[in-house]
Enzyme design. Sequence first.
Site, PDB file in Angstrom:
ATOM      1  N   ALA A  11       0.863  -1.186   0.000  1.00 39.05           N
ATOM      2  CA  ALA A  11       0.000   0.000   0.000  1.00 39.05           C
ATOM      3  C   ALA A  11       0.897   1.233   0.000  1.00 39.05           C
ATOM      4  O   ALA A  11       1.488   1.579   1.020  1.00 39.05           O
ATOM      5  CB  ALA A  11      -0.905  -0.011   1.235  1.00 39.05           C
ATOM      6  N   SER A  13       1.843   5.320  -0.544  1.00 37.58           N
ATOM      7  CA  SER A  13       1.233   6.630  -0.339  1.00 37.58           C
ATOM      8  C   SER A  13       2.094   7.756  -0.900  1.00 37.58           C
ATOM      9  O   SER A  13       1.688   8.919  -0.842  1.00 37.58           O
ATOM     10  CB  SER A  13       1.008   6.865   1.156  1.00 37.58           C
ATOM     11  OG  SER A  13       2.257   6.976   1.820  1.00 37.58           O
ATOM     12  N   GLY A  15       4.848   8.489   0.517  1.00 39.25           N
ATOM     13  CA  GLY A  15       5.630   8.908   1.658  1.00 39.25           C
ATOM     14  C   GLY A  15       6.839   8.023   1.892  1.00 39.25           C
ATOM     15  O   GLY A  15       7.035   7.005   1.218  1.00 39.25           O
ATOM     16  N   VAL A  16       7.641   8.396   2.875  1.00 39.43           N
ATOM     17  CA  VAL A  16       8.892   7.683   3.113  1.00 39.43           C
ATOM     18  C   VAL A  16       8.662   6.268   3.641  1.00 39.43           C
ATOM     19  O   VAL A  16       9.374   5.331   3.270  1.00 39.43           O
ATOM     20  CB  VAL A  16       9.801   8.495   4.063  1.00 39.43           C
ATOM     21  CG1 VAL A  16       9.156   8.682   5.425  1.00 39.43           C
ATOM     22  CG2 VAL A  16      11.169   7.848   4.201  1.00 39.43           C
ATOM     23  N   ASP A  17       7.680   6.068   4.510  1.00 41.20           N
ATOM     24  CA  ASP A  17       7.501   4.766   5.145  1.00 41.20           C
ATOM     25  C   ASP A  17       7.094   3.682   4.144  1.00 41.20           C
ATOM     26  O   ASP A  17       7.702   2.612   4.098  1.00 41.20           O
ATOM     27  CB  ASP A  17       6.459   4.867   6.265  1.00 41.20           C
ATOM     28  CG  ASP A  17       6.872   5.855   7.343  1.00 41.20           C
ATOM     29  OD1 ASP A  17       8.078   5.947   7.631  1.00 41.20           O
ATOM     30  OD2 ASP A  17       5.992   6.537   7.895  1.00 41.20           O
ATOM     31  N   MET A  37      -4.504   3.767  -3.054  1.00 41.92           N
ATOM     32  CA  MET A  37      -5.951   3.974  -3.033  1.00 41.92           C
ATOM     33  C   MET A  37      -6.278   5.450  -3.212  1.00 41.92           C
ATOM     34  O   MET A  37      -5.679   6.305  -2.561  1.00 41.92           O
ATOM     35  CB  MET A  37      -6.536   3.458  -1.719  1.00 41.92           C
ATOM     36  CG  MET A  37      -6.399   1.966  -1.524  1.00 41.92           C
ATOM     37  SD  MET A  37      -7.200   1.388   0.002  1.00 41.92           S
ATOM     38  CE  MET A  37      -6.101   2.101   1.239  1.00 41.92           C
ATOM     39  N   CYS A 106     -10.665   2.759   9.220  1.00 38.50           N
ATOM     40  CA  CYS A 106      -9.949   2.681   7.947  1.00 38.50           C
ATOM     41  C   CYS A 106      -9.102   1.420   7.876  1.00 38.50           C
ATOM     42  O   CYS A 106      -9.082   0.727   6.851  1.00 38.50           O
ATOM     43  CB  CYS A 106      -9.084   3.922   7.767  1.00 38.50           C
ATOM     44  SG  CYS A 106      -8.297   4.027   6.135  1.00 38.50           S
ATOM     45  N   CYS A 203      -7.511  12.806   7.163  1.00 38.89           N
ATOM     46  CA  CYS A 203      -7.119  12.880   5.750  1.00 38.89           C
ATOM     47  C   CYS A 203      -8.215  13.401   4.839  1.00 38.89           C
ATOM     48  O   CYS A 203      -7.936  13.913   3.759  1.00 38.89           O
ATOM     49  CB  CYS A 203      -6.646  11.514   5.265  1.00 38.89           C
ATOM     50  SG  CYS A 203      -7.937  10.236   5.224  1.00 38.89           S
TER      51      CYS A 203
END
Length: 365
Positions: A11, A13, A15-17, A37, A106, A203
């Site tokens: 999954a 996004s 982002g870094v993670d 998503m 979520c 979000c």
Amino acid sequence: MNKRTQRVVVAMSGGVDSSVAAALLARAGYDVVGMMMRLWSEPAMGGAAHNRCCTPTQMSDARRIADQLGIPFFVLDTQDVFRGTVVQAFIAGHRSGDTPNPCLECNRRIRFEWLLNHALALDADYLATGHYARITRDAAGGWQLRRGRDDNKDQSYVLSVLGQAQLSRAMFPVGGYPKAQVRALAAELGLDVAGRQDSQDLCFLGQGDYRDFLRLHAPDVMRAGPIMTTTGNMLGEHGGLANYTIGQRKGLGLSYREPLYVLATNPLRNALIVGTRDQLGRDFLTAEGVNWVSGAPPDSQFRAQVKIRYRAQPQPAEVLAPSADSFEARFDEPQRDITPGQAAVIYADDICLGGGIIAKFADEP
């Protein structure tokens, strides 16, 4: 016949993670597929609706990282199911006078149901996310959910909704690292998102304020009503129950002989209940809709640590679990901010045993 390389849907996004999670899995030899998503968001003032977890910039970043890693990348339109589950649960919680945490719903309904099912439809063996948590096995072979190595980033609280079926298919590649090391890994791996800031706030809020969101989408929860003491004395008028949280002191607009705090809400009377500092806090709570990670409570009564909010520290308590669906926690010391609608999550050291939604107290006025 050669054994098939295990496939992992990540999954992503932007982002870094999640980017480091995908990179680590690709480096480990997994067949990695990136999936993002597209989630619903209310329209921003004078602009288009972009959920903060999937802005056009984030989507572009995620696609670029996937290209850099040489993995396929897909965007899954999740707007309708997200609005019908997470957003509606948020509104319903406030209508009942609770303070819900949308991240719980979520993870329960979107990531580890909707997205996991799409991953399995792609013949994936696992769904990986950038959460800071860990998965281990117990002596009997069951799956355990553990706190992330970085106490400041640990996300096991919002993953307490997962059970054995979900954990058997889940991977949290960055959960064993501190955040600083994850950023260092991103730089080492040549991922240009190493300095990306973490997302904040809910979000799906177009304006960034949940009160504005509720005024537009659920105006009934923002009706004015009485501010009362526990004995029924009316002290003033509030501007909508959703404007207040348990333990709040500032912003009440009251003149009284001593400071007053929000003790509770009464949705049936649309009343805000306030009291003095010595009335604030309880040494027990009841949780409902409980999920036990192992499938059942460890015992009908046991010692554990209980966390009452995402940013709270787990506190020692005696847990009574008369059924699989509910539990009562009796704390060693009174807890100031026990808030209906938030999750009460139980830990045995760093193992998350499960959690449930804090219920209203039977003696609330």
